[in-house]
Enzyme design. Structure first.
Site, PDB file in Angstrom:
ATOM      1  N   GLY A 205       0.799  -1.229   0.000  1.00 34.81           N
ATOM      2  CA  GLY A 205       0.000   0.000   0.000  1.00 34.81           C
ATOM      3  C   GLY A 205       0.826   1.271   0.000  1.00 34.81           C
TER       4      GLY A 205
ATOM      5  N   ASP B 152       4.464  -1.433 -13.769  1.00 32.41           N
ATOM      6  CA  ASP B 152       5.075  -2.036 -12.574  1.00 32.41           C
ATOM      7  C   ASP B 152       5.741  -3.365 -12.902  1.00 32.41           C
ATOM      8  OD1 ASP B 152       3.812   0.138 -11.539  1.00 32.41           O
ATOM      9  OD2 ASP B 152       2.302  -0.983 -10.419  1.00 32.41           O
TER      10      ASP B 152
END
Ligand code: GLA
Length: 379
Positions: free
Chosen positions: A120, A170
């Site tokens: 997160g 990513d």
């Protein structure tokens, strides 16, 4: 934990000799929410990574044990029963299912996982886990994939199994990272260029320690906004819209979609300018682009939040800071700053104290080093 320590832990626990793989997290220096519009991004893989030790077992099943989360999960291979659970295990099982469907049938194994990438924080903990797990499962089944195929398969696992419609940034960075360099990536052609990071500056990631719920659903909604805007403008993706086109056509779009499109169009231009600035060693120009990027993500794309805005503000107030912006998907997570070497210690102290004084939350600040992409860890 290092690869060597994980190997040792695996031997003690299972009495087997594992193979060990690592895949890095990433920090995006500039170019957020552009990848799924076929745009440009400038991330770097970082020293924090997911590590996976793997050894074969005879049953057609995978046992995955997460050391850092103190949790484990077992699943059968290829029985068609795999379902999303809304947990870290989706990144493991999703990768296994996706590899099987793509013609890489995997065999049974036990995986011992340890990740240093904070969850997160906007540093791609999920992509690093996917790529490390995919590398381990492939090797354990006597197979291999080219890095580009590996990145695309892991993105597919996240899109289709985990239900997050992420772009390619990513997973690509986790596969193609290079020590000491950022990657300029064209998310349409998947062509990429290394941009060496200049000496004398540090990349500092400031984790706000907040993650707002809805981050996943808002992310998918932003992607839909971009797809709708592209359709209304009659182009394949917002990548195909220039600043001049948008100025002429903005009135054809609902106000909110016009702002979403403006973010993507201006951010794509900023990424290319920023990459040129970095190549020239012009940190001042690079930092200005970072600051503008944050404003655009905050006002036009609306993916920032009070804690990210505060962190960026605190960072920019410190001496020796060229620029600061939120990094990654947003709605919490981290700010990335470019800081002159000799000011970095003071930066760490002042930003930590300032953020804690305003929010009551202790932030996590990390100096990031640009690292290599996924690899097998030998020895
Ligand atoms: C997340 C996604 C990426 C990208 C960023 C925002 O990290 O996984 O594909 O869209 O958000 O730039």
């Amino acid at each position: 934990m290092t690869g060597r320590e994980l190997r040792e832990r695996f031997r003690e626990r299972f009495g087997l000799e594992p193979r060990v793989f690592r895949a890095p997290g990433r920090v995006n220096l500039i170019g957020d929410h552009t990848d799924y519009s076929d745009g440009f991004v400038l991330p770097a893989a970082i020293h924090l990574a997911a590590w996976v030790a793997v050894a074969a077992r005879p049953e057609p099943a995978v046992l995955a044990i997460s050391q850092n989360l103190a949790d484990e999960y077992a699943f059968s291979i290829g029985n068609g029963e795999a379902r999303r659970r809304g947990a870290w295990t989706d990144y493991v099982e999703g990768v296994a299912v996706t590899l099987g469907k793509a013609g890489f049938p995997i065999t049974g194994g036990v995986l011992l996982i340890d990740s240093e990438v904070p969850i997160g924080a906007g540093l791609s903990s999920s992509a690093s886990l996917e790529v490390a797990v995919a590398s381990a499962l492939l090797a354990n089944s006597g197979q291999a994939a080219e890095p580009l195929e590996l990145a695309l398969l892991c993105q597919r696992a996240e899109n289709e199994f985990a239900g997050m419609r992420c772009g390619i940034m990513d997973q690509f960075t986790a596969c193609f990272g290079r020590r000491g360099s950022a990657l300029l990536l064209d998310c349409r052609t998947l062509g990429h260029w290394l941009v060496p990071l200049p000496s004398g500056v540090r990349i500092v990631v400031c984790n706000t320690m907040v993650r707002h719920t809805l981050a996943g659903s808002e992310y998918n909604r932003r992607r839909e906004d971009c797809e709708t805007a592209a359709r209304l403008l009659g182009v394949k993706a917002l990548r195909d819209v220039s600043a001049a086109d948008l100025a002429r056509r903005a009135a054809d779009l609902p106000e909110q979609l016009a702002r979403r499109a403006r973010h993507v169009v201006t951010e794509n231009a900023r990424v290319r300018q920023a990459a040129d600035a970095l190549r020239r060693g012009d940190c001042t120009a690079f930092g200005s682009s970072m600051n503008e990027s944050h404003t655009s993500l905050r006002d036009d794309f609306e993916v920032s939040c009070a804690e990210l805005d505060l962190m960026a503000e605190l960072a920019r107030r410190q001496p020796g800071v060229y620029g600061a912006r939120m990094t990654g998907g947003g709605f919490g997570g981290s700010v990335v700053s470019l800081v002159e070497d000799q000011h970095v210690n003071r930066f760490l102290d002042e930003v930590t104290a300032g953020y804690r004084a305003s929010t009551g939350i202790a932030p996590d600040l990390t100096i990031c080093h640009a690292a290599a992409g996924a690899e097998e860890v030998l020895g």
